[in-house]
Write a protein that holds these residues in place. Structure first.
Motif, short mmCIF file in Angstrom:
data_model
loop_
_atom_site.label_atom_id
_atom_site.label_comp_id
_atom_site.label_asym_id
_atom_site.label_seq_id
_atom_site.Cartn_x
_atom_site.Cartn_y
_atom_site.Cartn_z
N LEU A 234 30.93 109.71 14.91
CA LEU A 234 32.38 109.53 14.85
C LEU A 234 32.76 108.15 14.32
O LEU A 234 33.78 108.00 13.64
N GLY A 241 35.59 115.63 11.62
CA GLY A 241 35.70 116.68 12.63
C GLY A 241 35.86 116.11 14.02
O GLY A 241 36.00 114.90 14.21
N ASP A 242 35.82 117.03 15.00
CA ASP A 242 36.05 116.61 16.38
C ASP A 242 34.73 116.33 17.07
O ASP A 242 33.65 116.44 16.51
N GLU A 243 34.86 115.98 18.36
CA GLU A 243 33.68 115.60 19.13
C GLU A 243 32.72 116.77 19.29
O GLU A 243 31.50 116.57 19.29
N THR A 276 32.57 118.18 6.64
CA THR A 276 32.73 118.19 8.10
C THR A 276 31.36 118.21 8.78
O THR A 276 30.34 118.56 8.17
#
Length: 750
Positions: A234, A241-243, A276
Motif C-alpha cells: 500500500l 486497490g484495497d487492503e 491492481t
C-alpha cells in the motif's frame, strides 16, 4: 626484482617511468540511506535489538543472514540511518561506515577509505591495499584508537572467504586456506572482529554459524509478516486497490521484501498493464505457481523472476523490448557493485538495442543512445536496477537475486522471439569490458582508478560467461585479466591481482596449456610466489614455463629469455650461486643480441651477474661488472630510478665486504634517503637497506646502534612479511647473533 613490464607487455626502457609509491585507491563508504523506503516495515524487533547492541556492543560480530532478496541490506541501512540521526549522536560524532564485501576489489577499496579516514600512515594504507599478512591487525589497531560508538557494516558478504584477510591469502591463496579449514573468518584474525568500542555488522546469505565462528551472533532475517507486507504494497502503490487485495497479493509473494518492492513499484509505474493488486495476482498465477522447493534460495529466485518478467513484458509492450537483453547483459557483471554508466558503449550495445530486422552494425548512433537511455530509465523506474550518483560520476547497481535469476535464464539457452541469444549477450558483455580497458596503461597512476572500477566486473565474467566463450573472446578476456592484474599490482592491490590471475587460469584451459596468455599468467604467478618466499614452488613454475616457451617461441625469443633469467634468479635466491652465475652468463649475450645493450632486461641481467659474483666472494670481478651497469642505468633510467638504486645498493654491499665500511655507510644512508622518497618506509627494498646498514654498523663495532637498527627492521618485517618469511628470520638471526657478540653476514636478494 621487478619484471612486471616484461611479464605483461614490452616497455621501451628509455621511456620507462620511475615507479612511485603505489597510489592506494579507495571507494565511498557512506551508508546508502537514500535507498530506504519512507518507513521500514516489519523490522522493529530486529532493529531494536541492533540498536541496543550499538549502545552496548557485545563481544561479538553481528551477522545478518537469510535468503537473497529477504531484506538483509535494508535492515543494515536502516540501522545506519538510525545510528546517524538525532542531536545526541551528532554531538558525539558517531562514525558509520558501509563497505561492500561483494568482491575482493570492492572490499579492499572500502577498507582503504576507512583506514585513510582513521589517519592511517602510508605504510598502513599500502598494507591494507596489498593484503599484507598484518593488514587486518593494522586496520583494527586504527579502529580501536578512534572514539567509541562507531558502526562498521560489511554488506553482501555472500562469499565469506573475501573477509578472511591478508594472512591466509599471502600463504598460497585464501581460497585454498579456507578449504583447508584455516579460515580467518571464523577465528577472529581476519577483517571482521568483535570490539567493545563499536559494532561490526555483516550481511550474508551464508547461514551456517560455523562459517562465522564463536565470536559471532548469527541473526536470521526472514520474510516480513503478512501485515507488514500489506503495508509495503500500500505504501508503494496506494492506488492499486484495497487492503484485502493487497493482503492476497502479499500472501502470494510470501512476504519476500524484494518481490514486494518489485510488485509495488511496477503497479505504480506508467507502463503497468496490470493496474491492481488483484490483476497482478492473477498475472502471477497465469505464469504458474512456484512449486514447493527443497532449496529456499531457488524458490525466492523463482518468485522474483516472475515479478520482474511481468515488468519486462510491459516494458516491451510499451516499446522498450530491449530492456530485457540489457538486464541480461548487466547480470553478467558483478552484482551489488557499481557499474560505471560510461561502460555502456552503444557501439557494442547496438546489436541488443535494435530489433533483429534493423541489423546490428558496429557503430552506434544517436537512436541507439536514446534506446539505451529509455531502457535504463525503464529498468530503474521498475526497481530492477538502482542508479547511484557520486560527484560527477553516475553508476548503476543490480541486486544479487535479480542478477542470479537472469544468469540462470542465460544458462538455460532459452530466448524469447526477437530476443538476442545468450551467446551474443555474453560476447557483448566481454567486448564492453575489453574495449573499456584497451586504452589504459597499467603503469599510469591516473588509470588505476578505472582499472579498479572495471576489475570487479572483469573478475565476475570468469564465473558467469567464460565457460560459454569460444576461443577469440576468451583470449581477449584473459588478455584483459593479465593487464588488469598488472595494474592492480602496481596500485598496491597485490592480493586482488593474484586472485584475478588465478580466476583467469581456472577458466583458460580451452585455449590449450601452451597458449602464450596462459604462460604469461603462470609466469606472473611464479614471480608472486617467489617474492612471498616460496622459492622452491616458484622454481618449478618457472621451469615449466621455460620449457613451454622454448618449444613454442624458440630459445632466443624475449619471453623465453626473461624466464631463463628468472630461473637464474630463483637459484641465486636459494644461494646456488655458481648455478646462478652460469645462468646469467648464458642469457646475457642473448639479451644483448635480441634487445640491445641498454634494454632494461639486459641491464638487470648484467646487474644480477655482478650480484652472483659478489656472493661468491669474487668482489673485484663483481665491482667491474656492476660499474658499467650503474653508468648505463644512470644515463638511461635516471639517478633515482629504483633499478639504479639497486645497483648502488649492491656496490655499497661490496664496499663493506671489501673492508671499506665507512664508505659503505655513506652509500647506504644516501640509498635510504632516496628509497624513502621513492618507495615507502616499509617497502622490502627499503628494509633490506636498513638491515644491511645495521650490518655495517656491527663491522664498525657500534653495537648499540646496530642492535637498535636490527630491532626496527625486525618489527617492520614481522608486520609486513610475517614471522616465517626468510627475510624476517634473517633479521631475527642477526639480532640473536649480535647479542652473543657475533656478526651475522648480510646477503640480500637483488
Amino acid at each position: 626484482m621487478t619484471w612486471i613490464q616484461l611479464r605483461v607487455q614490452p616497455v621501451d626502457n628509455r621511456q620507462d617511468p620511475v615507479p612511485r609509491t603505489p597510489s592506494v585507491l579507495g571507494a565511498s563508504v557512506v551508508p546508502p540511506t537514500g535507498r530506504l523506503p519512507v518507513e521500514t516495515r516489519g523490522r522493529d524487533l530486529v532493529l531494536g535489538q541492533l540498536q541496543e547492541w550499538l549502545r552496548r556492543p557485545p563481544a561479538a560480530t553481528i551477522v545478518l543472514v537469510g535468503l537473497g532478496g529477504v531484506g538483509k541490506s535494508t535492515v543494515a541501512v536502516a540501522l545506519a540511518e538510525r545510528a546517524l540521526r538525532g542531536r545526541r549522536v551528532r554531538r558525539r560524532g558517531r562514525r558509520v561506515w558501509w563497505i561492500s564485501a561483494a568482491d575482493e576489489l570492492s572490499l579492499t577499496a572500502g577498507l582503504v577509505t576507512v583506514a585513510r579516514q582513521l589517519d592511517a600512515t602510508p605504510a598502513d594504507l599500502h598494507a591494507v591495499a596489498s593484503g599484507a599478512p598484518d593488514a587486518p591487525d593494522r586496520f583494527w589497531s586504527l579502529l580501536e584508537q578512534t572514539a567509541p560508538g562507531w558502526l562498521l557494516i560489511f554488506d553482501n558478504a555472500d562469499d565469506p572467504a573475501v573477509l578472511a584477510g591478508g594472512m591466509s591469502r599471502w600463504r598460497g591463496g585464501w581460497r585454498r586456506s579456507v578449504a583447508g579449514g584455516g579460515s580467518a573468518v571464523s577465528d577472529g584474525t581476519g577483517w571482521i572482529r568483535p570490539s567493545p568500542c563499536g559494532l561490526t555488522v555483516v550481511t550474508s546469505r551464508d547461514c551456517d554459524p560455523r562459517t562465522w565462528g564463536r565470536h559471532a551472533k548469527v541473526r536470521p532475517i526472514g520474510p516480513v509478516d503478512e501485515d507488514a507486507s500489506v503495508r509495503v504494497l500500500l505504501d508503494l502503490a496506494p492506488q492499486a486497490g484495497d487492503e484485502a487485495g493487497a493482503r492476497l497479493l502479499a500472501q502470494r509473494l510470501g512476504g519476500l521484501p524484494l518481490a514486494l518492492y518489485l510488485a509495488g513499484t511496477y503497479l505504480d509505474s506508467a507502463v503497468a498493464r496490470w493496474r491492481t493488486f488483484t490483476a497482478y495476482h492473477h498475472a502471477l498465477d497465469s505464469a504458474g505457481r512456484a512449486p514447493l522447493l527443497d532449496d529456499p534460495q531457488a524458490e525466492s529466485r523463482a518468485m522474483v523472476t516472475r515479478t520482474w518478467e511481468i515488468s519486462l513484458d510491459d516494458l516491451a509492450r510499451c516499446g522498450v523490448p530491449h530492456a530485457r537483453p540489457l538486464l541480461r547483459l548487466l547480470s553478467c557483471w558483478a552484482a551489488a557493485t557499481s557499474i560505471p554508466l560510461d561502460l555502456l558503449d552503444v557501439r557494442y550495445l547496438a546489436c541488443l538495442l535494435r530489433p533483429p530486422a534493423a541489423g546490428h552494425a558496429g557503430e552506434g548512433d544517436e537512436s541507439d543512445a536514446d534506446q539505451l537511455e529509455t531502457a535504463l530509465r525503464g529498468l530503474s523506474r521498475l526497481g530492477l536496477i538502482e542508479a547511484r550518483i557520486s560527484g560527477p560520476q553516475t553508476a548503476i547497481v543490480i541486486h544479487p537475486v535479480v542478477a542470479d535469476s537472469n544468469r540462470i535464464h542465460l544458462a538455460s539457452g532459452v530466448a524469447r522471439p526477437g530476443e538476442p541469444d545468450a551467446d551474443r549477450v555474453r560476447r557483448v558483455a566481454v567486448d564492453l569490458i575489453t574495449s573499456a580497458l584497451s586504452g589504459l596503461s597499467p603503469y599510469a597512476p591516473a588509470d588505476w582508478r578505472r582499472f579498479q572500477l572495471i576489475g570487479a566486473h572483469l573478475h565476475a565474467l570468469f564465473g558467469t560467461v567464460a565457460l560459454h566463450l569460444v576461443h577469440e573472446p576468451l583470449a581477449a578476456l584473459i588478455s584483459a585479466a593479465c593487464t588488469t592484474a598488472c595494474a592492480l599490482d602496481q596500485s598496491g592491490a597485490i592480493s586482488v591481482g593474484e586472485s584475478l590471475c588465478r580466476a583467469a587460469l581456472d577458466h583458460a584451459s580451452s585455449l590449450g596449456e601452451d597458449h602464450p596468455l596462459i604462460l604469461q599468467l603462470q609466469h606472473q604467478l611464479a614471480w608472486e610466489t617467489a617474492t612471498m618466499g616460496g622459492h622452491d614452488q616458484a622454481e618449478g613454475m618457472y621451469r615449466l614455463v621455460y620449457l613451454a616457451r622454448r618449444r613454442i617461441l624458440g630459445e632466443d625469443h624475449p619471453d623465453t629469455l626473461v624466464t631463463r633469467h628468472e630461473l637464474a634468479w630463483v637459484a641465486a635466491a636459494q644461494k646456488r650461486w655458481a648455478e646462478a652465475e652460469s645462468g646469467y652468463r648464458s642469457v646475457l649475450p642473448a639479451l644483448q643480441r635480441t634487445l640491445g645493450e641498454e634494454h632494461i632486461a639486459t641491464l638487470y641481467t648484467g646487474h644480477e651477474l655482478g650480484w652472483a659474483l659478489a656472493n661468491q666472494g669474487r668482489l673485484e670481478e663483481a665491482e667491474a661488472e656492476l660499474q658499467p651497469v650503474l653508468r648505463t642505468r644512470r644515463q638511461v633510467l635516471g639517478e633515482e630510478h629504483p633499478h639504479t638504486l639497486t645497483t648502488i645498493h649492491e656496490l655499497a654491499w661490496i664496499m663493506a665486504r671489501r673492508g671499506r665500511s665507512t664508505e659503505a655507510e655513506v652509500m647506504y644512508r644516501q640509498l635510504l634517503d632516496a628509497r624513502l622518497r621513492i618507495l615507502s618506509d616499509e617497502h622490502h627494498h627499503t628494509l633490506s637497506a636498513h638491515h644491511e646498514l645495521a650490518w655495517v654498523l656491527t663491522l664498525q663495532s657500534r653495537w648499540n646502534e646496530a642492535a637498535a637498527e636490527y630491532e626496527k627492521v625486525l618489527r617492520a618485517r614481522r608486520r609486513v612479511l610475517g614471522e616465517p618469511h626468510p627475510d624476517t628470520l634473517a633479521t631475527l638471526s642477526a639480532l640473536q647473533q649480535l647479542e652473543h657478540g657475533q656478526v651475522a653476514d648480510a646477503r640480500h636478494v637483488a
